[in-house]
Design an enzyme around this catalytic site. Structure first.
Site, PDB file in Angstrom:
ATOM      1  N   ASP A  29       1.433  10.276   3.913  1.00 14.41           N
ATOM      2  CA  ASP A  29       2.140  11.123   4.870  1.00 14.41           C
ATOM      3  C   ASP A  29       1.169  12.071   5.563  1.00 14.41           C
ATOM      4  OD1 ASP A  29       4.231  12.036   6.297  1.00 14.41           O
ATOM      5  OD2 ASP A  29       5.109  13.253   4.704  1.00 14.41           O
ATOM      6  N   CYS A  76      42.423  24.870  16.700  1.00 15.42           N
ATOM      7  CA  CYS A  76      43.128  26.079  17.116  1.00 15.42           C
ATOM      8  C   CYS A  76      43.246  25.982  18.635  1.00 15.42           C
ATOM      9  CB  CYS A  76      42.312  27.305  16.720  1.00 15.42           C
ATOM     10  SG  CYS A  76      42.828  28.806  17.560  1.00 15.42           S
ATOM     11  N   CYS A 103      44.889  29.396  12.046  1.00 19.76           N
ATOM     12  CA  CYS A 103      43.475  29.627  12.356  1.00 19.76           C
ATOM     13  C   CYS A 103      42.950  30.808  11.546  1.00 19.76           C
ATOM     14  CB  CYS A 103      43.312  29.892  13.852  1.00 19.76           C
ATOM     15  SG  CYS A 103      41.645  30.404  14.294  1.00 19.76           S
ATOM     16  N   CYS A 156      42.227  33.739  14.264  1.00 20.65           N
ATOM     17  CA  CYS A 156      43.205  34.407  15.130  1.00 20.65           C
ATOM     18  C   CYS A 156      44.630  34.220  14.639  1.00 20.65           C
ATOM     19  CB  CYS A 156      43.083  33.924  16.566  1.00 20.65           C
ATOM     20  SG  CYS A 156      43.713  32.254  16.827  1.00 20.65           S
ATOM     21  N   GLU A 194       0.846  -1.198   0.000  1.00 26.64           N
ATOM     22  CA  GLU A 194       0.000   0.000   0.000  1.00 26.64           C
ATOM     23  C   GLU A 194       0.875   1.239   0.000  1.00 26.64           C
ATOM     24  OE1 GLU A 194      -2.327  -0.059   3.582  1.00 26.64           O
ATOM     25  OE2 GLU A 194      -3.121  -2.033   3.098  1.00 26.64           O
ATOM     26  N   TYR A 210      -6.849   2.237   6.493  1.00 24.96           N
ATOM     27  CA  TYR A 210      -5.974   1.154   6.052  1.00 24.96           C
ATOM     28  C   TYR A 210      -5.907  -0.033   7.006  1.00 24.96           C
ATOM     29  CZ  TYR A 210      -2.765   3.894   8.967  1.00 24.96           C
ATOM     30  OH  TYR A 210      -2.206   4.603   9.981  1.00 24.96           O
ATOM     31  N   CYS A 215      41.245  32.849  21.269  1.00 24.09           N
ATOM     32  CA  CYS A 215      40.773  32.958  19.886  1.00 24.09           C
ATOM     33  C   CYS A 215      39.345  33.515  19.884  1.00 24.09           C
ATOM     34  CB  CYS A 215      40.804  31.595  19.212  1.00 24.09           C
ATOM     35  SG  CYS A 215      39.970  31.577  17.621  1.00 24.09           S
ATOM     36  N   LYS A 251       2.218   4.560   1.551  1.00 27.99           N
ATOM     37  CA  LYS A 251       2.344   5.061   2.917  1.00 27.99           C
ATOM     38  C   LYS A 251       2.008   6.554   2.888  1.00 27.99           C
ATOM     39  CE  LYS A 251       5.335   4.892   6.952  1.00 27.99           C
ATOM     40  NZ  LYS A 251       5.284   6.277   7.345  1.00 27.99           N
ATOM     41  N   LYS A 301      10.866   3.081   3.143  1.00 23.75           N
ATOM     42  CA  LYS A 301      10.937   4.547   3.082  1.00 23.75           C
ATOM     43  C   LYS A 301      11.649   4.965   1.816  1.00 23.75           C
ATOM     44  CE  LYS A 301       9.349   6.087   7.103  1.00 23.75           C
ATOM     45  NZ  LYS A 301      10.141   6.895   7.960  1.00 23.75           N
TER      46      LYS A 301
HETATM   47  S1  IVH Z   1      -0.323   0.256   8.715  1.00 21.73           S
HETATM   48  C1  IVH Z   1       0.387  -1.603  13.058  1.00 21.73           C
HETATM   49  N1  IVH Z   1      -0.676   1.397   6.384  1.00 21.73           N
HETATM   50  O1  IVH Z   1       2.696   5.026   8.909  1.00 21.73           O
HETATM   51  C2  IVH Z   1       0.755  -0.485  12.150  1.00 21.73           C
HETATM   52  N2  IVH Z   1       0.301   2.692   8.131  1.00 21.73           N
HETATM   53  O2  IVH Z   1       5.068   3.971  10.925  1.00 21.73           O
HETATM   54  C3  IVH Z   1      -0.379  -0.072  11.300  1.00 21.73           C
HETATM   55  N3  IVH Z   1       0.784   5.004   7.513  1.00 21.73           N
HETATM   56  O3  IVH Z   1       1.596   5.190  12.207  1.00 21.73           O
HETATM   57  C4  IVH Z   1       0.040   0.904  10.291  1.00 21.73           C
HETATM   58  N4  IVH Z   1       0.030   4.886   5.447  1.00 21.73           N
HETATM   59  O4  IVH Z   1       0.379   6.589  10.517  1.00 21.73           O
HETATM   60  C5  IVH Z   1      -0.217   1.548   7.643  1.00 21.73           C
HETATM   61  N5  IVH Z   1      -1.102   2.293   4.296  1.00 21.73           N
HETATM   62  C6  IVH Z   1      -0.658   2.440   5.539  1.00 21.73           C
HETATM   63  C7  IVH Z   1      -0.125   3.664   6.006  1.00 21.73           C
HETATM   64  C8  IVH Z   1       0.345   3.742   7.319  1.00 21.73           C
HETATM   65  C9  IVH Z   1       0.573   5.674   6.371  1.00 21.73           C
HETATM   66  C10 IVH Z   1       1.428   5.576   8.713  1.00 21.73           C
HETATM   67  C11 IVH Z   1       0.677   5.341   9.996  1.00 21.73           C
HETATM   68  C12 IVH Z   1       1.639   4.658  10.920  1.00 21.73           C
HETATM   69  C13 IVH Z   1       2.951   4.890  10.276  1.00 21.73           C
HETATM   70  C14 IVH Z   1       3.833   3.678  10.475  1.00 21.73           C
END
Ligand code: IVH
Length: 665
Positions: free
Chosen positions: A115, A420, A402, A405, A111, A220, A425, A113, A308
């Site tokens: 932000d 230095c 330096c 100084c 999925e 999610y 100084c 992630k 990441k």
């Molecule tokens: S699953 C048990 N799915 O990422 C953990 N997290 O470091 C359940 N996040 O705190 C998290 N998109 O805020 C999951 N598709 C996704 C996500 C997601 C963003 C964030 C979430 C979590 C952090 C994990």
């Protein structure tokens, strides 16, 4: 009567359906004008029969009066975070561990992630009853009224189920840009990124403000109470969608690490085209039985990992190499760069650390260089683009003397750094002064690098004692210092005299004595006098104090100059005793205020401002008067005003008085 009630119910149902089509499915079935017409009819009927207004009415999204504060919510199961993977190797390792535990037949769901901010939604019999932030994972805050303003969160589900679901609340890129444009026009502080903007918006006490911020959500994860027939995470996603919850459509089921890598590759490329920010990919074991078998560590599930994205890298020109002499005399080369945007901020400089690194990377003045932010914060030069060289680039070598100084620089055995050694100084003295006033030392608000440098260059201060002799007339001469800031500054300097001993110890910059050691020493000896008289043996008896530090302390206090300085500081009224004796050391360790800079604003009801300051101080925190990027926590009482607004815009954590009281108990 019954007819009116029926009409009300029908209107609510239709409007909720239209909202669902519009906000969740992104497929409106009627024009906006039709929605508005029905909504107005509903508003009219409800105003005639307020006794029939129900919480699931679309008119109830934007709640009435601002809240006084957020109450706490203990999560039914902890909201955990995820372990990180940064490359294919980390993912293969994760896959290997998973297969070792549950056997070869494993499928993953990948999925995006998102932000944003993790939130939990609770539905009872299909009605949205509670929304909470993640908080520390165990306890979050009740932000139900704010979450209700997010139109894609259904107030009623399509089925009367009782279930908790979790997801990410976020601010779409477009809303973020227009919010900042609008803030700029109003002269308000800008949000650094959509994530901070989303967090700031959900921490609003006034839900009308949250409503204006155009937040959205993707769910999610299933929490407590999901139906028994669901046996895989992918089924859970589909089920959530089927009962009206908004899930992200871009997930895929992958049967191998190769497929996972392909998904990652696809979104590494596709990421800029998404209407919202993502910071990685989440990989989850699909089968819920396998998830259960894998279980959790203290912090995160063993059945999922977050890949990441690597830090953003950009190319710029290294225009010059500047030399900086630090407090301890170490000379550090710094790259001066043609300013560029990296991961949301403008970068103009990057530390090159030492001569060895410059040589290793063969960095020359005039080179095109690749830079990134390490840990997404500190800019660094990754490498040089040698094929862009024109022949005009100048190699760099460290000077022999330096730059400040002129004394000869020395390379101490076993160290890469050049130093230095001249204690007089000016650069070292200036840096020492900057260190003295800094946040973890005496923490004098309004005295930063710029003001110290100006004071120093105008010969107004030579050592830290001079800070306590500054007068209004001297300060008002400085550029950009108005009457108000001078008075604030004098007040802050005055207030710092009351700091507990450990802050002064940190500020003096005794070699090897960091914050933790300063606290230990202050607590053990109680006063500067006792510490100054302590023998090497006595020092070594203190837990955590080793030979190097004991040696350094004895040498330090033996010096006549140090003795003179301490005598002068004492005469000027600087406190030289430890003020935390009354506090149990274990209490301080768990303290939420330890080393935190806290601002109090608004009216407190249960204790005076002075009492609050003292209590926070006893628990290792420092209370300052103005909100800045350095502030860790703002405690907002009644009628809190601009400080609260500023804190919100900076995404700073905000507490109510009730939370303060709880932390103090
Ligand atoms: S699953 C048990 N799915 O990422 C953990 N997290 O470091 C359940 N996040 O705190 C998290 N998109 O805020 C999951 N598709 C996704 C996500 C997601 C963003 C964030 C979430 C979590 C952090 C994990």
């Amino acid at each position: 009567m019954d007819n009116v009630n029926e009409r009300l119910e029908a209107l609510k149902k239709t409007l909720n359906q239209y909202a669902y089509e519009y906000y969740v499915l992104d497929q409106p079935s009627v024009p906006d004008s039709e929605y508005d017409r029905l909504l107005n009819e509903l508003i009219q009927l409800e105003s005639e029969h307020p006794e029939w207004i129900t919480p699931d009415s679309p008119t109830q999204r934007v709640g009435g009066e601002p809240l006084k504060g957020f109450s706490k919510v203990v999560h039914r199961s902890p909201m955990l975070s995820l372990g990180n993977a940064f490359n294919e190797q980390d993912l293969r390792e994760f896959d290997r561990r998973v297969r070792q535990a549950v056997g070869e037949r494993v499928a993953y769901v990948c999925e995006l992630k998102i932000d944003g901010l993790a939130v939990s939604l609770t539905y009872e019999n299909g009605q949205f009853v509670l929304g909470a932030t993640r908080g520390d994972g165990t306890t979050g805050e009740d932000i139900t009224t704010n979450l209700k303003t997010i139109r894609s969160i259904p107030l009623v589900l399509k089925e009367p189920v009782s279930v908790e679901v979790r997801g990410e609340a976020y601010m779409p890129k477009r809303s973020f840009v227009s919010l900042n444009e609008q803030r700029e026009e109003n002269g308000e502080a800008l949000f650094a990124n959509p994530r901070n903007a989303a967090a700031g918006s959900l921490r609003q006490l006034d839900p009308r403000i949250t409503a204006s911020r155009n937040l959205d959500i993707f769910l999610y994860a299933l929490g407590e109470g999901y139906p028994q027939h669901i046996e895989a995470h992918s089924e859970g996603l589909k089920w959530m969608q089927s009962i009206g919850l908004r899930t992200n459509p871009e997930w895929e089921r992958c049967e191998s690490v190769e497929e996972v890598m392909a998904f990652i590759e696809k979104w590494t490329v596709g990421r800029p085209n998404l209407p919202y920010e993502i910071d990685g990919i989440v990989i989850k074991v699909d089968d819920l039985h396998q998830q259960q078998e894998l279980g959790f560590t203290a912090k995160s599930p063993r059945w999922a990992i977050a890949y990441k994205f690597p830090a953003e890298e950009v190319v710029t020109v290294l225009e010059d190499i500047e030399l900086n002499v630090g407090r301890t005399g170490v000379v550090t080369p710094t790259a001066v760069l043609t300013p560029v945007q990296v991961a949301g901020t403008t970068v103009k400089r990057a530390s090159l650390h030492n001569e060895d690194l410059i040589r290793e990377k063969d960095i020359r003045i005039g080179d095109s260089v690749v830079i990134k932010k390490a840990g997404d914060i500190i800019p660094e030069v990754v490498n040089v683009l040698t094929d862009r060289r024109t022949g005009n680039e100048a190699p760099f070598s460290m000077p022999e003397t330096c730059p400040e100084c002129g004394s000869k620089l020395v390379r101490i055995e076993g160290e890469v750094a050049l130093r230095c050694l001249n204690p007089k100084c000016p650069a070292q003295i200036r840096e020492g002064l900057i260190h003295f006033v800094s946040r973890n030392a005496m923490n004098i608000d309004g005295l930063g690098e710029k003001v110290i440098t100006a004071l120093f260059e105008n010969n107004l201060i030579e050592d830290v004692a001079d800070l306590y002799k500054l007068t209004f007339d001297q300060l008002i001469q400085l550029e950009r210092m108005g009457e108000k800031s001078v008075n604030n500054l004098l007040e802050a300097i005055q207030a710092s005299k009351e700091n507990s001993l450990e802050r002064l110890l940190v500020g003096l910059g005794i070699r090897f004595v960091g914050e933790k050691a300063a606290r230990t020493l202050a607590a053990h000896f109680g006063s500067m006098d006792a510490l100054a008289e302590a023998s090497e043996e006595a020092l070594l008896e203190v837990e955590e104090i080793g030979e190097k530090m004991a040696d350094s302390l004895v040498t330090y206090f033996k010096s006549d100059e140090v003795q003179d300085l301490l005598g002068e500081l004492k005469e000027l009224g600087v406190n030289m005793v430890y003020k935390g004796q009354a506090v149990d050391a274990t209490l301080i360790e768990d303290s939420p205020f330890l080393n935190k800079t806290v601002v109090l604003t608004g009216k407190l009801e249960q204790l005076s401002r002075k009492e609050a300051e003292e209590a926070i101080g006893r628990l290792g925190g420092k209370v300052t008067s103005s909100v800045s990027k350095k502030t860790d926590l703002v405690i907002a009482g009644e009628e809190a005003g601009s400080k609260l607004t500023k804190a919100e815009s900076l995404g700073i954590e905000i507490w109510t008085e009730a939370q303060l009281m709880e932390a103090l108990m």
